[in-house]
Design an enzyme around this catalytic site. Structure first.
Site, PDB file in Angstrom:
ATOM      1  N   LEU A  44       0.816  -1.203   0.000  1.00  0.00           N
ATOM      2  CA  LEU A  44       0.000   0.000   0.000  1.00  0.00           C
ATOM      3  C   LEU A  44       0.853   1.256   0.000  1.00  0.00           C
ATOM      4  O   LEU A  44       0.437   2.308  -0.472  1.00  0.00           O
ATOM      5  CB  LEU A  44      -0.923   0.019   1.227  1.00  0.00           C
ATOM      6  CG  LEU A  44      -2.103  -0.956   1.217  1.00  0.00           C
ATOM      7  CD1 LEU A  44      -2.785  -0.964   2.570  1.00  0.00           C
ATOM      8  CD2 LEU A  44      -3.087  -0.586   0.121  1.00  0.00           C
ATOM      9  N   GLY A  45       2.034   1.177   0.565  1.00  0.00           N
ATOM     10  CA  GLY A  45       2.912   2.340   0.628  1.00  0.00           C
ATOM     11  C   GLY A  45       4.114   2.046   1.496  1.00  0.00           C
ATOM     12  O   GLY A  45       4.238   0.957   2.068  1.00  0.00           O
ATOM     13  N   GLY A  47       7.453   4.217   3.916  1.00  0.00           N
ATOM     14  CA  GLY A  47       8.062   5.443   4.405  1.00  0.00           C
ATOM     15  C   GLY A  47       9.413   5.133   4.986  1.00  0.00           C
ATOM     16  O   GLY A  47       9.969   4.034   4.785  1.00  0.00           O
ATOM     17  N   GLY A  48       9.949   6.079   5.742  1.00  0.00           N
ATOM     18  CA  GLY A  48      11.276   5.886   6.303  1.00  0.00           C
ATOM     19  C   GLY A  48      11.324   4.779   7.330  1.00  0.00           C
ATOM     20  O   GLY A  48      12.360   4.141   7.524  1.00  0.00           O
ATOM     21  N   GLY A  50       9.002   2.014   7.645  1.00  0.00           N
ATOM     22  CA  GLY A  50       8.603   0.670   7.263  1.00  0.00           C
ATOM     23  C   GLY A  50       7.780   0.632   5.991  1.00  0.00           C
ATOM     24  O   GLY A  50       7.543   1.647   5.333  1.00  0.00           O
ATOM     25  N   VAL A  52       4.083  -0.749   4.304  1.00  0.00           N
ATOM     26  CA  VAL A  52       2.711  -1.086   4.684  1.00  0.00           C
ATOM     27  C   VAL A  52       2.096  -1.939   3.582  1.00  0.00           C
ATOM     28  O   VAL A  52       2.117  -1.569   2.403  1.00  0.00           O
ATOM     29  CB  VAL A  52       1.870   0.181   4.916  1.00  0.00           C
ATOM     30  CG1 VAL A  52       0.451  -0.190   5.341  1.00  0.00           C
ATOM     31  CG2 VAL A  52       2.515   1.053   5.975  1.00  0.00           C
ATOM     32  N   LYS A  66       1.994  -3.253   8.862  1.00  0.00           N
ATOM     33  CA  LYS A  66       3.172  -2.393   8.744  1.00  0.00           C
ATOM     34  C   LYS A  66       4.380  -3.167   9.241  1.00  0.00           C
ATOM     35  O   LYS A  66       4.443  -3.580  10.397  1.00  0.00           O
ATOM     36  CB  LYS A  66       2.993  -1.120   9.558  1.00  0.00           C
ATOM     37  CG  LYS A  66       4.175  -0.157   9.445  1.00  0.00           C
ATOM     38  CD  LYS A  66       3.873   1.148  10.167  1.00  0.00           C
ATOM     39  CE  LYS A  66       5.031   2.135  10.027  1.00  0.00           C
ATOM     40  NZ  LYS A  66       4.728   3.426  10.689  1.00  0.00           N
ATOM     41  N   ASP A 160       1.906  14.728  14.026  1.00  0.00           N
ATOM     42  CA  ASP A 160       1.952  14.768  12.563  1.00  0.00           C
ATOM     43  C   ASP A 160       0.541  14.701  11.987  1.00  0.00           C
ATOM     44  O   ASP A 160       0.283  14.004  11.012  1.00  0.00           O
ATOM     45  CB  ASP A 160       2.813  13.628  12.007  1.00  0.00           C
ATOM     46  CG  ASP A 160       3.255  13.881  10.562  1.00  0.00           C
ATOM     47  OD1 ASP A 160       3.286  15.065  10.150  1.00  0.00           O
ATOM     48  OD2 ASP A 160       3.559  12.914   9.848  1.00  0.00           O
TER      49      ASP A 160
END
Length: 324
Positions: A44-45, A47-48, A50, A52, A66, A160
């Site tokens: 799904l995506g 980032g820095g 992990g 997902v 995740k 955030d």
């Protein structure tokens, strides 16, 4: 340590973009096909911290999983942050936040499992179709304010909150991503500002103590984006945006009525002057604005340093006069 909870299925996890029934990217040769009792369907995506995945549990329900980047090779700091994220997310309860279903943070491949939200982020909805119409905007405002109230009730600061971390599912808006959340009195794992520049409160940028008022500031900025299609402090380089956050008035566009008044108060440079999450919920639910707080003057950190230095000079002069 393995943690689990028996909450209903279908909430998102920290994904930087919309979640849908189909994963954005199929599994690659280095991706696992299973984690614990969960079958992974695709990415799904990432980032820095992990990656997902979209997955299914043993009952066939869709979930998000995740996975900590690096596995056994992850640094102790990264693993500590991941464990902290799981612990904090498990503490938050409410209909409008992403709740954790399961977590295994001690194995070779630490992961967190969350309910799945079938719906895009607020960021993508506004990018694709423009600002939200007034009735939908009010619903999103109330639900996300309720989410902040639940987060703060658990003793947590999100840090955030932004349009990309609000998912618009069939049951309404839900807030996701506790990747950089922490308790107000916790020792920071990283130094310097942490967050997304256009939605960071001035105290975050100036590396001052950060508490629930910072989330309220971010909520106000997010509502401006939802209502106008642009953030209140513009776009550009991170340095330029952060400079405007600390020194310029927000651009509220054509926002009207009670929501404009609430947002303006949330975007006050002084944390003590902002309303609380519960006050936002009551104001939006009852249609009345909370009584304004007294506004003690906020002194920037560099002025504090000047004042301390001046006091030291005066004290030294006084001492020398006494000695002479």
């Amino acid at each position: 340590m393995r943690q689990s909870s028996s909450v209903p299925r279908r909430v998102g996890v920290s994904v930087p973009h919309a979640q849908t029934q189909r994963p954005d990217t199929p599994l690659g040769p280095d991706d696992p096909s299973r984690l614990g009792g969960y079958r992974l369907l695709g990415r799904l995506g990432e980032g820095g911290q992990g990656v997902v995945y979209l997955g299914r549990d043993e009952d066939g329900e869709l979930v998000t999983v995740k996975l900590l980047r690096g596995g056994t090779a992850a640094t102790e700091r990264a693993r500590s942050r991941f464990i902290k994220e799981a612990d904090l997310a498990l503490r938050v309860s409410g209909r409008h936040t992403a709740r954790v279903l399961d977590a295994d943070v001690t194995g070779d491949r630490p992961y967190i499992v969350s309910e799945f939200v079938e719906g895009p982020s607020l960021q993508h909805v506004v990018e694709d179709t423009g600002p939200l119409p007034a009735p939908r905007l009010r619903k999103v405002a109330l639900r996300t304010a309720g989410a902040l109230a639940a987060i703060h009730r658990a003793g947590i600061v999100h840090r955030d909150f932004k349009p990309g971390n609000v998912l618009l599912g069939p049951d309404g808006a839900k807030v996701i991503d506790f990747g950089i959340a922490r308790t107000p009195d916790a020792t920071p794992i990283t130094t310097g500002p942490v967050g997304t520049p256009g939605y960071m409160a001035p105290e975050q940028i100036e590396d001052e103590p950060v508490g629930p008022p910072a989330d309220v500031f971010a909520w106000g900025a997010t509502m401006v984006y939802a209502a106008t299609g642009r953030p209140p402090f513009g776009t550009g380089s991170s340095a330029a945006v952060m400079r405007r956050v600390t020194s310029s008035r927000p651009d509220l566009g054509d926002m009207q009525g009670q929501l404009r008044e609430l947002v303006a108060r949330c975007l006050d440079k002084n944390p003590a002057a902002r309303p609380t999450g519960p006050q936002l919920v009551r104001a939006l639910r009852d249609g009345q604005s909370p009584a304004p707080k007294p506004k003690p003057k906020r002194i920037p950190r560099y002025r504090w340093r000047m004042m301390v230095a001046l006091a030291a000079v005066v004290a030294a002069g006084f001492l020398m006069g006494v000695l002479l």
